[in-house]
Design an enzyme around this catalytic site. Structure first.
Site, PDB file in Angstrom:
ATOM      1  N   GLU A  35       0.875  -1.173   0.000  1.00 43.74           N
ATOM      2  CA  GLU A  35       0.000   0.000   0.000  1.00 43.74           C
ATOM      3  C   GLU A  35       0.917   1.229   0.000  1.00 43.74           C
ATOM      4  O   GLU A  35       1.788   1.338   0.865  1.00 43.74           O
ATOM      5  CB  GLU A  35      -0.894  -0.009   1.232  1.00 43.74           C
ATOM      6  N   ARG A 262       4.976 -12.897   9.906  1.00 45.33           N
ATOM      7  CA  ARG A 262       5.645 -11.641   9.640  1.00 45.33           C
ATOM      8  C   ARG A 262       6.950 -11.597  10.433  1.00 45.33           C
ATOM      9  O   ARG A 262       7.149 -12.380  11.360  1.00 45.33           O
ATOM     10  CB  ARG A 262       4.757 -10.450   9.992  1.00 45.33           C
ATOM     11  N   LYS A 272       3.552   1.184  10.373  1.00 46.74           N
ATOM     12  CA  LYS A 272       3.678   2.415   9.581  1.00 46.74           C
ATOM     13  C   LYS A 272       3.168   3.622  10.362  1.00 46.74           C
ATOM     14  O   LYS A 272       3.727   4.720  10.264  1.00 46.74           O
ATOM     15  CB  LYS A 272       2.900   2.276   8.272  1.00 46.74           C
TER      16      LYS A 272
END
Length: 557
Positions: A35, A262, A272
């Protein structure tokens, strides 16, 4: 053959099973779908390496697709930085694509779902919708608009698209199962009204698809065979599949979503939102601050693509999350830099050394090796003169026999130069040594082949000719946080764990060849550590960032 199967990770085994069950090799396709709402960080390197690594293994195309469905947070700056990061890591994508490429198709499919009674326009605010979903052990409450006539939803949805309603007043929801134990299946929102300009489509759209709706359908449109994502999307997989079932054609490849753990690295954060706070609140100088866990920050600090890829390979592909020690990353960086970094001489805490019996007007250019680890690295010449700088810690007036550096009455070899003996010192009013006076053995020049040059002394020091030295600013970086998991405590702001000593700046001197090194070039300051020239450098001030220390006690398993 049996050995090869044992070496496969679980994702590779899934692909091999699919091939055995009829998937054609030329149907294998992957994608990396960031993204564009921030800079890529260390956690993304795992997804990048997995997807592009599989592309290399199976000789399959890998798309770079930007899932740009939220114009509130997305910018072209982030698109550009992501492309730069992926390229820097050494990967090439097949096609550059965007979820926004498919906005019209996604809209048409949504209309189709409304016509089939599988989607409806809801006029409730988002907080009410959230409340009605309840929790996994309690059945959800159906929206009063769930069974509104198809024609009514079609009309409202078109008017939503045309911008007739305000943000937050309406949304399009899929009609699935309000009693499902999986909360994602309880009539998820497919579209919301957002009257914000998009970085690619401008003001053409007043409604935007939700991530779950756009992501899987984009995979399908691109004919991605294996959609790989991190574990937090595991409970989204039923919704991913449900959406695909509504639009897929049996003659085409149906993407298969599979999840891997992850990557969490100690002393780093990979949110983020929190990285944005570090930038916005001035805890760092920007997204590419060398203390940041962003790829651009790691690049600026002097990490190499090979070291990061090797790190990901050592971490491996797992199904369960764990905390990776940052020392493993440092080990991989150090291991690669040892092979590729040019050895240079710099002094970061200088004290003057005067060789009293060396002629005042004499200077020599001495040959020294660039990198003993590289067969063809060659040599260069460094200037030598009567007055030098050495590291302050390399000298003691008195020391025991375990101190193999310079002491009064003791001898050391100057790297690629001569054997010297410390004779006396000069001090300031505070008793600190300002100048060391020494003598040299003229016949002990390194590489000259004389008997004196072959004489063994226990210490070898690096040095810089004072007459030729160039001043350098050295930035020494340490961990940005004081604890391994700065965002582990939900009730404590992670900014409380900022390390006040995460960076220090010192002034030193370096050999003149450093004037010509490129920004980002890896260097080893001999006996000090690995450094790289920073982008802040000017002709007047050369700035070098410490990448990693020279040695560490860490032993990878």
């Amino acid at each position: 053959m049996e050995e090869e199967k044992k070496s496969l990770n679980f994702i590779e085994q899934i692909i091999e099973d699919d091939l055995a069950n009829g998937l054609k090799r030329d149907q294998i396709r992957f994608r990396f779908p960031p993204e564009p709402n921030g800079y890529l960080h260390v956690g993304h390197t795992k997804a990048i390496c997995i997807n592009f690594g599989l592309g290399e293994k199976y000789n399959a195309p890998v798309n770079l697709r930007f899932d740009d469905t939220n114009p509130e947070k997305e910018e072209q700056e982030f698109v550009d930085s992501i492309k730069k990061d992926v390229e820097w890591l050494g990967f090439k994508w097949d096609k550059e694509l965007y979820a926004s490429d498919y906005f019209q198709q996604l809209y048409e499919w949504a209309v189709q779902l409304i016509k089939e009674g599988k989607a409806y326009v809801d006029e409730q605010p988002s907080e009410v919708i959230t409340e009605q979903r309840k929790n996994p052990t309690e059945p959800g409450v159906e929206s009063p608009f769930r069974n509104r006539p198809v024609e009514e939803s079609l009309d409202l949805f078109e008017r939503m698209k045309n911008g007739e309603f305000e943000e937050g007043t309406m949304s399009l929801r899929a009609k699935i199962d309000m009693v499902s134990p999986n909360m994602n299946m309880r009539d998820p929102v497919m579209y919301r009204i957002l009257k914000r300009p998009h970085h690619r489509t401008g003001t053409a759209w007043k409604i935007y698809p939700m991530y779950d709706w756009a992501h899987g359908e984009s995979d399908y449109l691109e004919q991605v065979s294996h959609s790989l994502c991190s574990l937090e999307f595991e409970n989204h997989r039923p919704l991913y599949n449900w959406y695909l079932e509504q639009v897929s054609d049996e003659s085409k490849v149906a993407p298969k979503q599979r999840e891997f753990a992850r990557m969490n690295v100690s002393y780093m954060i990979t949110s983020k939102r929190k990285l944005q706070r570090l930038v916005a609140e001035g805890a760092v100088t920007g997204w590419d601050d060398p203390r940041m866990p962003t790829i651009s920050g790691m690049r600026r600090k002097g990490y190499t693509p090979a070291s990061i890829r090797n790190f990901i390979e050592k971490v491996g592909v797992a199904k369960r999350e764990n905390l990776i020690e940052i020392q493993l990353l440092d080990f991989c960086v150090r291991e690669d830099l040892n092979k590729v970094a040019k050895r240079v001489m710099a002094v970061v805490d200088p004290v003057k050394l005067v060789i009293e019996n060396y002629p005042e007007d004499k200077e020599e250019w001495l040959e020294t090796e660039n990198n003993p680890e590289q067969e063809n690295a060659g040599t260069r010449e460094v200037p030598f003169s009567r007055e030098l700088y050495i590291e302050r810690e390399d000298f003691k007036e008195e020391a025991n026999n375990k101190f193999f550096r310079l002491k009064l009455g003791g001898e050391v070899r100057l790297k690629s130069a001569y054997i010297i003996k410390a004779e006396r010192v000069e001090k300031d009013e505070n008793g600190e040594v300002t100048t060391i006076y020494a003598s040299y053995d003229e016949k002990s020049k390194s590489g000259s082949g004389t008997e004196e040059s072959l004489r063994k002394v226990k210490g070898t020091l690096h040095w810089v000719s004072a007459k030729h030295a160039i001043p350098v600013e050295v930035r020494v970086y340490n961990q940005l946080f004081t604890v391994e998991q700065p965002d582990a405590e939900k009730d404590v702001d992670f900014l409380n764990f900022i390390n006040p000593e995460s960076v220090s700046t010192i002034q030193g001197f370096a050999e003149p060849s450093l004037k010509d090194v490129a920004v980002g070039e890896p260097l080893q300051f001999q006996r000090i550590g690995y450094f790289t020239k920073d982008q802040d450098s000017t002709d007047a001030t050369l700035v070098f960032n410490r990448t990693v220390t020279l040695k560490d006690s860490y032993k990878p398993e």
